[in-house]
Write an enzyme that holds these catalytic residues in place. Sequence first.
Site, mmCIF file in Angstrom:
data_model
loop_
_atom_site.group_PDB
_atom_site.id
_atom_site.type_symbol
_atom_site.label_atom_id
_atom_site.label_comp_id
_atom_site.label_asym_id
_atom_site.label_seq_id
_atom_site.Cartn_x
_atom_site.Cartn_y
_atom_site.Cartn_z
ATOM 1 N N ASP A 139 -5.282 -14.212 3.592
ATOM 2 C CA ASP A 139 -6.221 -13.781 2.307
ATOM 3 C C ASP A 139 -7.360 -14.060 2.116
ATOM 4 O OD1 ASP A 139 -5.589 -12.471 -0.168
ATOM 5 O OD2 ASP A 139 -5.470 -14.360 -1.317
ATOM 6 N N CYS A 196 0.470 9.863 3.401
ATOM 7 C CA CYS A 196 0.615 10.151 2.124
ATOM 8 C C CYS A 196 0.808 11.647 1.727
ATOM 9 C CB CYS A 196 -0.524 9.522 1.221
ATOM 10 S SG CYS A 196 -0.641 7.842 1.094
ATOM 11 N N CYS A 199 0.794 13.806 -1.584
ATOM 12 C CA CYS A 199 1.443 12.784 -2.875
ATOM 13 C C CYS A 199 0.300 12.047 -3.433
ATOM 14 C CB CYS A 199 2.273 11.821 -2.331
ATOM 15 S SG CYS A 199 3.070 10.802 -3.324
ATOM 16 N N CYS A 222 -8.560 -2.647 -12.232
ATOM 17 C CA CYS A 222 -7.389 -2.927 -11.848
ATOM 18 C C CYS A 222 -6.558 -4.143 -12.471
ATOM 19 C CB CYS A 222 -7.367 -3.454 -10.131
ATOM 20 S SG CYS A 222 -5.984 -3.731 -9.423
ATOM 21 N N CYS A 249 -0.140 -6.832 -10.936
ATOM 22 C CA CYS A 249 0.259 -5.534 -11.040
ATOM 23 C C CYS A 249 0.971 -4.885 -9.934
ATOM 24 C CB CYS A 249 -0.548 -4.640 -11.870
ATOM 25 S SG CYS A 249 -0.102 -2.865 -12.029
ATOM 26 N N CYS A 252 1.082 0.634 -8.643
ATOM 27 C CA CYS A 252 0.747 1.535 -7.585
ATOM 28 C C CYS A 252 1.774 1.489 -6.543
ATOM 29 C CB CYS A 252 -0.720 1.632 -7.342
ATOM 30 S SG CYS A 252 -1.150 0.086 -6.572
ATOM 31 N N CYS A 256 5.271 4.460 -5.272
ATOM 32 C CA CYS A 256 5.212 4.947 -3.899
ATOM 33 C C CYS A 256 6.595 5.328 -3.176
ATOM 34 C CB CYS A 256 4.404 3.927 -3.015
ATOM 35 S SG CYS A 256 4.242 4.593 -1.489
HETATM 36 C C1 B12 Z 1 -10.042 -8.652 -2.984
HETATM 37 C C2 B12 Z 1 -8.726 -8.476 -2.934
HETATM 38 C C3 B12 Z 1 -8.064 -7.913 -4.094
HETATM 39 C C4 B12 Z 1 -8.882 -7.377 -5.082
HETATM 40 C C5 B12 Z 1 -9.378 -6.006 -4.804
HETATM 41 C C6 B12 Z 1 -8.228 -4.954 -3.969
HETATM 42 C C7 B12 Z 1 -8.755 -3.946 -3.149
HETATM 43 N N1 B12 Z 1 -8.126 -2.703 -3.125
HETATM 44 O O1 B12 Z 1 -9.930 -4.018 -2.566
HETATM 45 C C8 B12 Z 1 -7.632 -7.327 -6.321
HETATM 46 C C9 B12 Z 1 -7.840 -8.570 -7.231
HETATM 47 C C10 B12 Z 1 -7.664 -5.832 -7.232
HETATM 48 C C11 B12 Z 1 -6.427 -7.077 -5.409
HETATM 49 C C12 B12 Z 1 -5.260 -6.772 -5.769
HETATM 50 C C13 B12 Z 1 -4.056 -6.921 -5.127
HETATM 51 N N2 B12 Z 1 -4.012 -7.355 -4.009
HETATM 52 CO CO1 B12 Z 1 -5.443 -8.194 -2.905
HETATM 53 N N3 B12 Z 1 -6.461 -8.817 -1.825
HETATM 54 C C14 B12 Z 1 -8.068 -8.694 -1.694
HETATM 55 C C15 B12 Z 1 -8.557 -9.367 -0.382
HETATM 56 C C16 B12 Z 1 -8.721 -10.765 -0.613
HETATM 57 C C17 B12 Z 1 -9.739 -8.633 0.320
HETATM 58 C C18 B12 Z 1 -9.603 -7.065 -0.025
HETATM 59 C C19 B12 Z 1 -11.189 -6.474 0.412
HETATM 60 O O2 B12 Z 1 -11.530 -6.764 1.210
HETATM 61 N N4 B12 Z 1 -11.225 -5.471 -0.327
HETATM 62 C C20 B12 Z 1 -12.267 -4.494 -0.089
HETATM 63 C C21 B12 Z 1 -11.738 -3.191 0.454
HETATM 64 C C22 B12 Z 1 -12.980 -2.281 0.748
HETATM 65 O O3 B12 Z 1 -11.172 -3.504 1.449
HETATM 66 P P1 B12 Z 1 -9.536 -3.415 1.793
HETATM 67 O O4 B12 Z 1 -8.842 -3.141 0.397
HETATM 68 O O5 B12 Z 1 -8.908 -4.236 2.613
HETATM 69 O O6 B12 Z 1 -9.490 -1.850 2.341
HETATM 70 C C23 B12 Z 1 -9.686 -1.569 3.725
HETATM 71 C C24 B12 Z 1 -8.975 -0.443 4.219
HETATM 72 O O7 B12 Z 1 -8.867 0.503 3.232
HETATM 73 C C25 B12 Z 1 -9.952 0.195 5.205
HETATM 74 N N5 B12 Z 1 -9.828 1.450 5.461
HETATM 75 C C26 B12 Z 1 -9.684 2.569 4.675
HETATM 76 N N6 B12 Z 1 -9.156 3.860 5.462
HETATM 77 C C27 B12 Z 1 -9.163 3.313 6.662
HETATM 78 C C28 B12 Z 1 -8.863 3.798 7.825
HETATM 79 C C29 B12 Z 1 -8.684 3.054 8.958
HETATM 80 C C30 B12 Z 1 -8.331 4.103 10.247
HETATM 81 C C31 B12 Z 1 -8.968 1.681 8.896
HETATM 82 C C32 B12 Z 1 -9.070 1.080 10.071
HETATM 83 C C33 B12 Z 1 -9.490 1.190 7.823
HETATM 84 C C34 B12 Z 1 -9.652 2.000 6.906
HETATM 85 O O8 B12 Z 1 -11.265 -0.148 4.846
HETATM 86 C C35 B12 Z 1 -11.372 -1.021 3.827
HETATM 87 C C36 B12 Z 1 -12.191 -2.443 4.481
HETATM 88 O O9 B12 Z 1 -11.841 -3.023 5.584
HETATM 89 C C37 B12 Z 1 -7.300 -9.056 0.504
HETATM 90 C C38 B12 Z 1 -7.169 -10.030 1.643
HETATM 91 C C39 B12 Z 1 -8.154 -9.895 2.772
HETATM 92 N N7 B12 Z 1 -8.921 -11.126 3.160
HETATM 93 O O10 B12 Z 1 -8.361 -8.882 3.228
HETATM 94 C C40 B12 Z 1 -6.027 -9.220 -0.361
HETATM 95 C C41 B12 Z 1 -4.713 -8.195 -0.208
HETATM 96 C C42 B12 Z 1 -5.350 -6.690 -0.093
HETATM 97 N N8 B12 Z 1 -4.289 -8.138 -1.400
HETATM 98 C C43 B12 Z 1 -2.811 -8.203 -1.414
HETATM 99 C C44 B12 Z 1 -1.986 -7.916 -2.557
HETATM 100 C C45 B12 Z 1 -0.611 -8.222 -2.532
HETATM 101 C C46 B12 Z 1 -2.647 -7.371 -3.617
HETATM 102 C C47 B12 Z 1 -1.746 -6.821 -4.922
HETATM 103 C C48 B12 Z 1 -0.450 -6.158 -4.561
HETATM 104 C C49 B12 Z 1 -1.287 -8.167 -5.773
HETATM 105 C C50 B12 Z 1 -0.725 -7.586 -7.225
HETATM 106 N N9 B12 Z 1 0.656 -7.409 -7.055
HETATM 107 O O11 B12 Z 1 -1.202 -7.968 -8.144
HETATM 108 C C51 B12 Z 1 -2.871 -6.149 -5.521
HETATM 109 C C52 B12 Z 1 -3.007 -4.741 -5.176
HETATM 110 C C53 B12 Z 1 -3.972 -3.837 -5.717
HETATM 111 C C54 B12 Z 1 -4.358 -2.657 -4.681
HETATM 112 N N10 B12 Z 1 -3.833 -1.354 -4.958
HETATM 113 O O12 B12 Z 1 -5.018 -3.160 -3.840
HETATM 114 C C55 B12 Z 1 -2.605 -8.199 -0.040
HETATM 115 C C56 B12 Z 1 -1.920 -6.716 0.460
HETATM 116 C C57 B12 Z 1 -1.017 -6.493 1.505
HETATM 117 C C58 B12 Z 1 -0.637 -4.974 1.747
HETATM 118 N N11 B12 Z 1 0.454 -4.799 2.143
HETATM 119 O O13 B12 Z 1 -1.625 -3.983 1.716
HETATM 120 C C59 B12 Z 1 -3.803 -8.619 0.781
HETATM 121 C C60 B12 Z 1 -3.963 -8.214 2.368
HETATM 122 C C61 B12 Z 1 -3.482 -10.321 0.821
HETATM 123 C C62 B12 Z 1 -2.510 -10.885 1.817
HETATM 124 N N12 B12 Z 1 -2.966 -11.635 2.676
HETATM 125 O O14 B12 Z 1 -1.281 -10.378 1.937
HETATM 126 N N13 B12 Z 1 -6.832 -7.726 -4.258
#
Ligand code: B12
Length: 327
Positions: A139, A196, A199, A222, A249, A252, A256
Amino acid sequence: MNSKRLKEISKLAGFDLCGITTPEVIPEAVDYFERWIENGFHAEMEWIGKNRERRYDPKKLMDGVKSVIILGLNYYKPNTDELGQTEASAAHNNSGLVSRYARGKDYHKVIRRKTEDMIYRVLKEENELSQDSFNWWVDYGPFLERSYAVKAGIGYIGKNSMLINKEYGSWIFLSEIVTTLELEPDDPTDLDHGKCGSCRLCIEACPTDAIVKPRVVDSNKCISYLTIERPSMIPDELADKFGNMIFGCDICQEVCPHNLERQVLSAHKDFVGTKGVGEFINLDKILNLKSREEFLKLTAGTPLTRPKEDGLKRNAEIVKRNKGKKC
Ligand code: B12
């Protein structure tokens, strides 16, 4: 050691999922991340924009990295309502709902123990390796966990931006080990985790419209961010939409269809509610906390320490107000 044996060891250490990939930069992920930051979707999480080169490139995290191991842990437990225990739920009239990931012990601690156990087991079989051959995070590390999880074949990214796995849906925690050990990578194109399609249920169900487009969440809106990470006061127009959600929360994820089809009970006892604060938390219990000691007595060892006493009290006041409005 080969990948097959490493995966067997991950199971022995208690992980549900293990995927292996190479430490190459993923340009698509970097692009997503850069645009997310540019748009200010990280809100007040300043820490996430720092160390970007390290976040994008696992080779910058340790000398000689050859492989990235992505691990997953299923934490799914049904809500009381889903069990048909409406009476139990009604008894929680004066309570706030805690999101599923946070009801038991803090997952960082649980995963830490399992990861150390896994590395210990690998070292027992591989004399040439040492503790220095591994580095790991869960994380909070500078790591694009979901993107490397896709590359390692653990799942695909849904419109709610969650990593969705064919067996467990999105109810999984992710963590990673980087290592100098050369392992055969998984082929992500080999696996069908679903898709998806047309949906849009998650986008439409979000009470605050935080999913601004498929796979992009604006943290400013969020509920998870607002109740867990946001240090300051929450504007009424958003707070009014929290309902009874006091910490995190799941909306979402709950709507699903993949998650409705894939409800596999977590085998990990640490995630049961009795190991932490549970599904509901009494609002007055929080609002009447008198000291940091009392706050820690209630929350220590669980994710609820994150917003600190003031943040949790702020959330409890919001839920109380929302309940008042409903009556
Ligand atoms: C910051 C953060 C948050 C923030 C921002 C969330 C967000 N959507 O970005 C907040 C506080 C809102 C949050 C909320 C939650 N979080 Co959070 N969060 C993180 C954290 C620390 C960083 C995420 C991040 O870098 N966000 C920036 C965006 C741009 O990056 P990303 O979401 O990872 O998205 C990537 C992909 O979508 C990708 N992408 C899109 N299309 C494609 C296609 C391909 C082919 C590829 C390769 C990539 C790709 O590009 C993005 C950048 O790499 C991670 C842990 C980590 N170190 O990664 C946990 C993490 C994402 N969170 C997690 C969880 C459980 C939650 C919550 C469910 C908690 C809750 N119940 O309240 C919610 C879910 C909200 C949601 N729908 O995302 C889990 C998710 C597990 C999973 N199955 O996905 C993680 C991985 C933590 C963990 N170690 O388990 N979180």
